[in-house]
Scaffold this motif. Sequence first.
Motif, mmCIF file in Angstrom:
data_model
loop_
_atom_site.group_PDB
_atom_site.id
_atom_site.type_symbol
_atom_site.label_atom_id
_atom_site.label_comp_id
_atom_site.label_asym_id
_atom_site.label_seq_id
_atom_site.Cartn_x
_atom_site.Cartn_y
_atom_site.Cartn_z
ATOM 1 N N UNK A 21 0.863 -1.098 -0.204
ATOM 2 C CA UNK A 21 0.062 0.258 0.162
ATOM 3 C C UNK A 21 1.159 1.185 0.013
ATOM 4 N N UNK A 22 0.361 2.194 -0.964
ATOM 5 C CA UNK A 22 0.925 3.558 -0.364
ATOM 6 C C UNK A 22 2.432 3.338 -1.684
ATOM 7 N N UNK A 24 2.000 3.459 -5.334
ATOM 8 C CA UNK A 24 0.898 3.738 -6.396
ATOM 9 C C UNK A 24 0.422 2.719 -6.782
ATOM 10 N N UNK A 25 -0.113 1.359 -6.431
ATOM 11 C CA UNK A 25 -0.461 0.503 -6.788
ATOM 12 C C UNK A 25 -1.611 0.311 -6.184
ATOM 13 N N UNK A 26 -2.688 1.087 -6.489
ATOM 14 C CA UNK A 26 -4.052 1.378 -5.767
ATOM 15 C C UNK A 26 -4.923 0.032 -6.063
ATOM 16 N N UNK A 27 -5.665 -0.780 -5.172
ATOM 17 C CA UNK A 27 -6.088 -2.014 -5.228
ATOM 18 C C UNK A 27 -7.124 -2.383 -4.304
ATOM 19 N N UNK A 28 -7.833 -3.558 -4.002
ATOM 20 C CA UNK A 28 -8.437 -3.630 -3.221
ATOM 21 C C UNK A 28 -7.834 -5.343 -2.517
ATOM 22 N N UNK A 29 -8.653 -5.600 -1.191
ATOM 23 C CA UNK A 29 -8.224 -6.251 -0.747
ATOM 24 C C UNK A 29 -9.586 -6.978 0.231
ATOM 25 N N UNK A 30 -10.000 -7.686 0.072
ATOM 26 C CA UNK A 30 -11.294 -8.437 0.555
ATOM 27 C C UNK A 30 -11.065 -9.758 0.913
ATOM 28 N N UNK B 46 -4.341 10.482 -3.249
ATOM 29 C CA UNK B 46 -4.609 8.685 -3.204
ATOM 30 C C UNK B 46 -3.889 7.809 -2.990
ATOM 31 N N UNK B 47 -2.615 7.387 -3.534
ATOM 32 C CA UNK B 47 -1.844 6.930 -2.924
ATOM 33 C C UNK B 47 -1.250 7.321 -1.982
ATOM 34 N N UNK B 48 -1.880 8.200 -1.185
ATOM 35 C CA UNK B 48 -1.587 8.283 0.127
ATOM 36 C C UNK B 48 -2.739 7.976 1.834
ATOM 37 N N UNK B 68 -6.244 2.358 -0.915
ATOM 38 C CA UNK B 68 -5.501 1.695 -1.201
ATOM 39 C C UNK B 68 -6.954 1.285 0.243
ATOM 40 N N UNK B 69 -7.269 -0.144 -0.544
ATOM 41 C CA UNK B 69 -8.902 -0.463 0.283
ATOM 42 C C UNK B 69 -8.166 -2.134 0.547
ATOM 43 N N UNK B 70 -9.238 -2.160 1.992
ATOM 44 C CA UNK B 70 -8.633 -3.397 2.287
ATOM 45 C C UNK B 70 -10.337 -3.728 3.216
ATOM 46 N N UNK B 88 2.897 2.513 7.932
ATOM 47 C CA UNK B 88 2.909 3.026 7.034
ATOM 48 C C UNK B 88 2.280 4.213 7.656
ATOM 49 N N UNK B 91 0.208 7.705 5.615
ATOM 50 C CA UNK B 91 -0.342 7.039 4.790
ATOM 51 C C UNK B 91 -1.854 7.782 5.961
#
Lengths: 174, 278
Positions: A21-22, A24-30, B46-48, B68-70, B88, B91
């Motif tokens: 995370x952080x 530059x790769x914005x992805x989703x974890x579920x 957005x990245x942060x 960055x979604x969880x 982090x 963030x």
Amino acid sequence: PPHWYKPFEDNKTGIPPMANFGEGYRYHITGLTHDEMGFPTSKQDEIKASIERLFRKITLGLKDIQLYEYDMVDDADIVIVAYGCVARTAKQAVRNLRKKGIKVGLLRLITLWPFPGKALEPVIKKAKKLIVPEMNMGQIYREVLRVNAGRKEVVRLGRVDGELITPQEIEEVL
Amino acid sequence: MTDDKEGIYKYLRTEKKFPLMWCPGCGNGVVLGSMLRAIDAIGLDKDQVAVVSGIGCSGRASTYVDFNTLHTTHGRALTFATGLKLARPEMTVLVVMGDGDALAIGGNHFIHSARRNMDITAIIYNNYIYGMTGGQFSPTTPLGMVASTARAGNIEASFDIVKLAGAAGASFVARGTTFQVDQLDELMEKAIRKKGFSVVDAITQCPPIYGRYNRLGSATDMLKWQEEHALEVEEAGGLSEEELKGKFLTGVFVDEEKPEYCEEYARLVSRVQEKGEG
């Protein structure tokens, strides 16, 4: 590049590289069943592919996951299959019995699940009898029976009174 | 790409996960929009930004936003967020939870996160019910209200999130509603900007489940109820007990300066390192 990244993409090992995370790769974890992008899905083909990849990932890693130890099994007529503190007892029993000239060995299981049937195979082929001492009602004994598939004699030694199995108890069974 | 879109649409994963799974009339969209407007106003990268969510309808919010979604297990969003923030600290970590997720199964994590005062913003989508699973009563369901597990009316007293968060040590506590959106936007921005554990109790409507069980009418009826019963805390001061009856307060309740965990941790590390070299 970020928009090409598929966090759960399949490959030879079944393990896709993971970005932090952080960075530059914005992805989703579920925890829900998800597709290659990580987003929840109820599409049957995507779910099947995901579950099969996870299963393959673990299967490919079994040789690193399934740990066990052989102790004097090469010429053994009788092999004790044990794990945990009972394996310590079994080690002592093996030494005591060997002194008396009885050819006994020990297969110490370190990983119990996925059950290392592969470790058991050569032992079943060479030995005449297997002993499975456990401090429970016979859970691993059932797995040994399953892999044995009726070939050799398998004896259970269970103890459920809160005390350790002693080397003498194992020796008496033989 | 999403970056040339207008307003909050910049932050939505519209080409990926829309349409939403939320019902028509659901207030969750308003709360999510409010959070995005706050992020836009502050101008975060957005990245942060990380959005960590729990389980339930509110938990699905993290799927829809381009950060960055969880999406975590029930009640444990704050736990994952704590780990993420420690790894982090630079963030912005936003945690989205439902009332049941945060206060029932996640109750323990909630009070300790507030006590620890890490720079995390907890947004509770408070609809007084467990919506996704069919309408069981939650720790915030008011006394006497009907739910699938309280068919003759709830006999348990409910939590006041504001009081609970305040008592546990959160440095910023606020309550807003989906009706008074301007106020909610303001509260969201303040909560995110605040350095420390911030809690926003966002009252939202669930017409098909909570509304139907209690015959509260349509979404607009439920919003009207909010309009009639919400009272800003600044205005409540001069009113009598009669006038305050049946109303709930909104606005900022706690806004204190307290030592923030990550800063304290960094200080501890350098202090111990200095000692080592001395």
